[in-house]
Design a protein around this motif. Sequence first.
Motif, mmCIF file in Angstrom:
data_model
loop_
_atom_site.group_PDB
_atom_site.id
_atom_site.type_symbol
_atom_site.label_atom_id
_atom_site.label_comp_id
_atom_site.label_asym_id
_atom_site.label_seq_id
_atom_site.Cartn_x
_atom_site.Cartn_y
_atom_site.Cartn_z
ATOM 1 N N LEU A 1 -14.934 11.660 6.938
ATOM 2 C CA LEU A 1 -15.305 11.136 6.535
ATOM 3 C C LEU A 1 -14.247 10.236 5.751
ATOM 4 O O LEU A 1 -14.109 8.524 5.577
ATOM 5 C CB LEU A 1 -14.552 11.845 5.647
ATOM 6 C CG LEU A 1 -16.047 12.931 5.064
ATOM 7 C CD1 LEU A 1 -16.124 13.697 3.521
ATOM 8 C CD2 LEU A 1 -17.763 11.935 4.541
ATOM 9 N N VAL A 2 -13.273 9.904 6.452
ATOM 10 C CA VAL A 2 -11.833 9.452 6.570
ATOM 11 C C VAL A 2 -12.026 7.918 7.308
ATOM 12 O O VAL A 2 -12.247 6.912 6.860
ATOM 13 C CB VAL A 2 -10.623 9.829 6.983
ATOM 14 C CG1 VAL A 2 -9.910 8.806 7.135
ATOM 15 C CG2 VAL A 2 -9.795 10.805 5.448
ATOM 16 N N LYS A 3 -12.552 8.388 8.874
ATOM 17 C CA LYS A 3 -13.242 7.488 9.853
ATOM 18 C C LYS A 3 -13.981 6.687 8.788
ATOM 19 O O LYS A 3 -14.230 5.064 9.516
ATOM 20 C CB LYS A 3 -13.367 8.208 10.233
ATOM 21 C CG LYS A 3 -13.559 6.591 12.237
ATOM 22 C CD LYS A 3 -13.649 7.481 13.210
ATOM 23 C CE LYS A 3 -13.644 6.816 14.980
ATOM 24 N NZ LYS A 3 -12.705 5.762 14.633
ATOM 25 N N LEU A 4 -14.889 6.966 7.999
ATOM 26 C CA LEU A 4 -16.289 5.681 8.023
ATOM 27 C C LEU A 4 -15.937 5.020 6.579
ATOM 28 O O LEU A 4 -16.205 4.303 6.481
ATOM 29 C CB LEU A 4 -17.120 7.157 7.284
ATOM 30 C CG LEU A 4 -18.162 7.351 8.556
ATOM 31 C CD1 LEU A 4 -19.447 8.772 8.554
ATOM 32 C CD2 LEU A 4 -19.097 6.280 9.246
ATOM 33 N N LEU A 5 -15.308 5.236 5.858
ATOM 34 C CA LEU A 5 -14.492 4.373 4.665
ATOM 35 C C LEU A 5 -12.987 3.957 5.364
ATOM 36 O O LEU A 5 -13.172 2.918 3.998
ATOM 37 C CB LEU A 5 -14.232 5.377 3.517
ATOM 38 C CG LEU A 5 -15.469 6.011 2.748
ATOM 39 C CD1 LEU A 5 -15.098 7.302 1.865
ATOM 40 C CD2 LEU A 5 -16.371 5.614 2.851
ATOM 41 N N ALA A 6 -12.677 3.525 6.014
ATOM 42 C CA ALA A 6 -11.841 3.140 6.625
ATOM 43 C C ALA A 6 -12.043 1.728 6.405
ATOM 44 O O ALA A 6 -11.354 1.166 6.598
ATOM 45 C CB ALA A 6 -10.235 3.757 7.696
ATOM 46 N N PRO A 7 -13.434 1.226 7.087
ATOM 47 C CA PRO A 7 -13.423 -0.053 7.301
ATOM 48 C C PRO A 7 -13.872 -0.899 5.863
ATOM 49 O O PRO A 7 -13.735 -1.991 5.524
ATOM 50 C CB PRO A 7 -14.957 0.041 7.898
ATOM 51 C CG PRO A 7 -15.012 1.201 8.701
ATOM 52 C CD PRO A 7 -13.924 2.470 8.264
ATOM 53 N N LEU A 8 -14.123 0.037 4.587
ATOM 54 C CA LEU A 8 -13.984 -0.361 3.844
ATOM 55 C C LEU A 8 -13.055 -0.570 3.052
ATOM 56 O O LEU A 8 -12.666 -0.878 1.874
ATOM 57 C CB LEU A 8 -15.009 -0.019 2.525
ATOM 58 C CG LEU A 8 -16.780 0.652 2.857
ATOM 59 C CD1 LEU A 8 -17.043 -0.707 3.164
ATOM 60 C CD2 LEU A 8 -16.864 0.866 4.330
ATOM 61 N N GLY A 9 -11.567 -0.402 3.474
ATOM 62 C CA GLY A 9 -10.805 -0.177 3.001
ATOM 63 C C GLY A 9 -10.557 0.958 1.840
ATOM 64 O O GLY A 9 -9.004 0.805 0.707
ATOM 65 N N VAL A 10 -10.508 1.982 2.102
ATOM 66 C CA VAL A 10 -10.092 3.349 1.375
ATOM 67 C C VAL A 10 -9.300 3.888 2.439
ATOM 68 O O VAL A 10 -10.140 4.399 3.249
ATOM 69 C CB VAL A 10 -11.607 4.274 0.680
ATOM 70 C CG1 VAL A 10 -11.615 5.377 0.273
ATOM 71 C CG2 VAL A 10 -12.623 3.178 0.062
ATOM 72 N N ALA A 11 -8.258 4.016 1.654
ATOM 73 C CA ALA A 11 -7.620 5.246 2.833
ATOM 74 C C ALA A 11 -7.551 6.682 2.581
ATOM 75 O O ALA A 11 -8.285 6.792 1.892
ATOM 76 C CB ALA A 11 -5.936 4.709 1.314
#
Length: 272
Positions: free
Chosen positions: A27-37
């Motif tokens: 979940l963390v890795k998939l939202l990283a490209p969207l700028g979600v920490a």
Amino acid sequence: MQARSALFDLYGDHLRTRGGRAPVAALVKLLAPLGVAPPAVRTAVSRMVRQGWLEPLRLASGPGYSITPKAVRRLDEAAARIYRTGRVSWDGRFDLLVLATPTARRDRQRLAANLSFLGYGTLDEHTWVATRASEDVDVLLEEAGVRYERFTAAHAAGTPGAMGVVRRAWDLAEIGHAYERFVAEQRAQLAGVTVRSGDEEAYAARFRLVHAWRTFLFQDPQLPPALLPERWPGTAAASFFDRHATRLRPAADRYVEQCLDAGNRVPRQKGR
């Protein structure tokens, strides 16, 4: 992009068809490209667990989260509207709700957002109307503790009268302008994403496209064609969305699978 909203998009557009579960690391890795920490992801996950959208589970690779039956219903309905898999028909009748409106401002705002998502528009402070009856509205109102009465009604003046009701309940001109802005903004952002772009870039671009399109679930009730203005901007916007969502899907899928594979790997213990 808010983490909670991004998680809904992630589970709905990518994880729902992959078992509806994922490790926290994915979940963390998939939202990283969207700028979600990462801290925002974990906070949003905890909030969604409290609200009954996610439930924790133990995966081979460690802690993870799965969607609940409540979330499955909401995500399936959202997907049907996002990709318009169901036919929009109308039997000439409205679903009418007369509510005892909550006194707290925050409760009123939450109720209004949920009713808008289900396709209801407001005629006044207490009266809501939809061109199709939602199966979830009774559960929504009962869970919110809102007293209400529900009616089925047809306008005595037929389609012209019904169109008048629609124009009172929704600002179709503003919704139309929002569709035009969506196309203009997304066209500029997608212009640089080509077959030569990397999978992560295509995934992020498609995610933002779907995220922006998803906002119309709270704005556009997807009225039957008989009640829409001529040359409705939503039609052209839907074609634009379909074209680019389909174009970017293969690369986005590859990136999702890569992140899920990485999140599912069990770390090797030292000495092995």
